[in-house]
Design a protein around this motif. Sequence first.
Motif, PDB file in Angstrom:
ATOM      1  N   ALA A   1      10.337   2.883 -15.258  1.00  0.00           N
ATOM      2  CA  ALA A   1       9.442   2.902 -14.099  1.00  0.00           C
ATOM      3  C   ALA A   1      10.111   2.152 -12.958  1.00  0.00           C
ATOM      4  CB  ALA A   1       8.114   2.257 -14.449  1.00  0.00           C
ATOM      5  N   ARG A   2      10.000   2.718 -11.777  1.00  0.00           N
ATOM      6  CA  ARG A   2      10.607   2.111 -10.595  1.00  0.00           C
ATOM      7  C   ARG A   2       9.591   2.153  -9.463  1.00  0.00           C
ATOM      8  NH1 ARG A   2      16.310   2.245  -9.413  1.00  0.00           N
ATOM      9  NH2 ARG A   2      16.686   2.373 -11.636  1.00  0.00           N
ATOM     10  N   LEU A   3       9.427   1.038  -8.773  1.00  0.00           N
ATOM     11  CA  LEU A   3       8.536   0.948  -7.624  1.00  0.00           C
ATOM     12  C   LEU A   3       9.316   1.376  -6.383  1.00  0.00           C
ATOM     13  CD1 LEU A   3       5.621   0.054  -7.189  1.00  0.00           C
ATOM     14  CD2 LEU A   3       6.453  -2.212  -6.644  1.00  0.00           C
ATOM     15  N   VAL A   4       8.805   2.406  -5.686  1.00  0.00           N
ATOM     16  CA  VAL A   4       9.523   2.987  -4.549  1.00  0.00           C
ATOM     17  C   VAL A   4       8.581   3.059  -3.351  1.00  0.00           C
ATOM     18  CG1 VAL A   4      10.770   5.037  -3.755  1.00  0.00           C
ATOM     19  CG2 VAL A   4      10.864   4.396  -6.142  1.00  0.00           C
ATOM     20  N   ASP A   5       9.126   2.797  -2.177  1.00  0.00           N
ATOM     21  CA  ASP A   5       8.354   2.920  -0.947  1.00  0.00           C
ATOM     22  C   ASP A   5       8.159   4.409  -0.649  1.00  0.00           C
ATOM     23  OD1 ASP A   5       7.309   2.871   1.662  1.00  0.00           O
ATOM     24  OD2 ASP A   5       8.474   1.086   2.181  1.00  0.00           O
ATOM     25  N   ILE A   6       6.923   4.810  -0.426  1.00  0.00           N
ATOM     26  CA  ILE A   6       6.607   6.219  -0.200  1.00  0.00           C
ATOM     27  C   ILE A   6       7.351   6.779   1.008  1.00  0.00           C
ATOM     28  CG2 ILE A   6       4.753   7.787   0.490  1.00  0.00           C
ATOM     29  CD1 ILE A   6       2.912   6.212  -1.358  1.00  0.00           C
ATOM     30  N   LYS A   7       7.508   5.971   2.054  1.00  0.00           N
ATOM     31  CA  LYS A   7       8.183   6.504   3.249  1.00  0.00           C
ATOM     32  C   LYS A   7       9.649   6.817   2.981  1.00  0.00           C
ATOM     33  CE  LYS A   7       9.533   2.371   5.772  1.00  0.00           C
ATOM     34  NZ  LYS A   7       9.416   1.622   6.974  1.00  0.00           N
TER      35      LYS A   7
ATOM     36  N   GLU B   1       0.821  -1.204   0.000  1.00  0.00           N
ATOM     37  CA  GLU B   1       0.000   0.000   0.000  1.00  0.00           C
ATOM     38  C   GLU B   1       0.860   1.261   0.000  1.00  0.00           C
ATOM     39  OE1 GLU B   1      -2.551  -0.297   3.406  1.00  0.00           O
ATOM     40  OE2 GLU B   1      -4.125  -1.281   2.266  1.00  0.00           O
ATOM     41  N   ARG B   2       2.070   1.172   0.525  1.00  0.00           N
ATOM     42  CA  ARG B   2       2.954   2.334   0.641  1.00  0.00           C
ATOM     43  C   ARG B   2       3.794   2.548  -0.605  1.00  0.00           C
ATOM     44  NH1 ARG B   2       4.994   0.122   5.743  1.00  0.00           N
ATOM     45  NH2 ARG B   2       6.879  -0.156   4.545  1.00  0.00           N
ATOM     46  N   GLN B   3       3.679   1.708  -1.609  1.00  0.00           N
ATOM     47  CA  GLN B   3       4.542   1.819  -2.775  1.00  0.00           C
ATOM     48  C   GLN B   3       3.905   2.658  -3.872  1.00  0.00           C
ATOM     49  OE1 GLN B   3       5.526  -2.269  -3.667  1.00  0.00           O
ATOM     50  NE2 GLN B   3       7.347  -2.128  -2.410  1.00  0.00           N
ATOM     51  N   THR B   4       4.764   3.350  -4.609  1.00  0.00           N
ATOM     52  CA  THR B   4       4.327   4.151  -5.737  1.00  0.00           C
ATOM     53  C   THR B   4       5.329   3.964  -6.873  1.00  0.00           C
ATOM     54  OG1 THR B   4       3.563   6.331  -6.432  1.00  0.00           O
ATOM     55  CG2 THR B   4       5.522   6.275  -5.032  1.00  0.00           C
ATOM     56  N   ILE B   5       4.901   4.300  -8.064  1.00  0.00           N
ATOM     57  CA  ILE B   5       5.772   4.176  -9.228  1.00  0.00           C
ATOM     58  C   ILE B   5       6.305   5.548  -9.600  1.00  0.00           C
ATOM     59  CG2 ILE B   5       5.875   3.573 -11.673  1.00  0.00           C
ATOM     60  CD1 ILE B   5       3.709   1.482 -11.112  1.00  0.00           C
ATOM     61  N   VAL B   6       7.616   5.630  -9.798  1.00  0.00           N
ATOM     62  CA  VAL B   6       8.243   6.870 -10.249  1.00  0.00           C
ATOM     63  C   VAL B   6       8.917   6.591 -11.595  1.00  0.00           C
ATOM     64  CG1 VAL B   6       8.611   7.822  -7.945  1.00  0.00           C
ATOM     65  CG2 VAL B   6      10.379   6.407  -8.967  1.00  0.00           C
ATOM     66  N   SER B   7       9.062   7.647 -12.390  1.00  0.00           N
ATOM     67  CA  SER B   7       9.753   7.530 -13.676  1.00  0.00           C
ATOM     68  C   SER B   7      11.135   8.143 -13.557  1.00  0.00           C
ATOM     69  CB  SER B   7       8.969   8.255 -14.767  1.00  0.00           C
ATOM     70  OG  SER B   7       7.743   7.616 -14.997  1.00  0.00           O
ATOM     71  N   LEU B   8      12.129   7.334 -13.885  1.00  0.00           N
ATOM     72  CA  LEU B   8      13.515   7.793 -13.912  1.00  0.00           C
ATOM     73  C   LEU B   8      13.954   7.784 -15.373  1.00  0.00           C
ATOM     74  CD1 LEU B   8      14.882   5.548 -11.020  1.00  0.00           C
ATOM     75  CD2 LEU B   8      14.106   7.907 -10.857  1.00  0.00           C
ATOM     76  N   TYR B   9      14.721   8.789 -15.773  1.00  0.00           N
ATOM     77  CA  TYR B   9      15.133   8.897 -17.172  1.00  0.00           C
ATOM     78  C   TYR B   9      16.612   8.576 -17.331  1.00  0.00           C
ATOM     79  CZ  TYR B   9      10.607  10.831 -18.201  1.00  0.00           C
ATOM     80  OH  TYR B   9       9.250  10.982 -18.366  1.00  0.00           O
TER      81      TYR B   9
END
Length: 180
Positions: A74-80, A53-61
């Motif tokens: 796309a990278r899955l990162v823990d929001i905390k 639930e705490r994970q989000t996807i960020v885009s790295l270039y």
Amino acid sequence: MKNKKIIYIFTIALIVILIAGYFGIRYAKEKEKEKNQFEEEFVPEEEITEEQERQTIVSLYFPNKDTEELMPEARLVDIKDIISNPYEKLVYLLIEGPKSDKAVKVIPENTNVLKTYMEGDCVILDLSKEFLNYSKDNQKQKKNMVNSIVNTLTELTEVNSVKFMIDGQVNEEFKDVYVR
């Protein structure tokens, strides 16, 4: 005779009413059953964990290995991990490099993030002097380095531009404010 006729008519009417009632009730029950079938609660096969639930996807270039054009990863990162200072965390993810074999690392080895902060909608990114360890002859490498960071950070809604500093000082090579 008149009474017998009335009884026959009454009996036939009663039979028709009972048959119609039977089929009417049966039809109503089937409709209710169909309605309830769609309203059943969806139960996932596996419960979602608190960590998921705490994970989000960020885009790295990162630059493509063959074309040298930037491409998102796309990278899955823990929001905390990114909540307190997302700019620093995203730059460190860029420094670590891509997970994909099709992309290459663009930020020089041993580069550190000394400080990050916002001024309006611009992120001020203070990096260590190792950031300057790129091939000075290759302008495409410098452009990809800058655009990799700028494109990644401007994915955040509050960021529209990035300004670079080296060891707390404005550097002549990176004196501009970069916009995506």
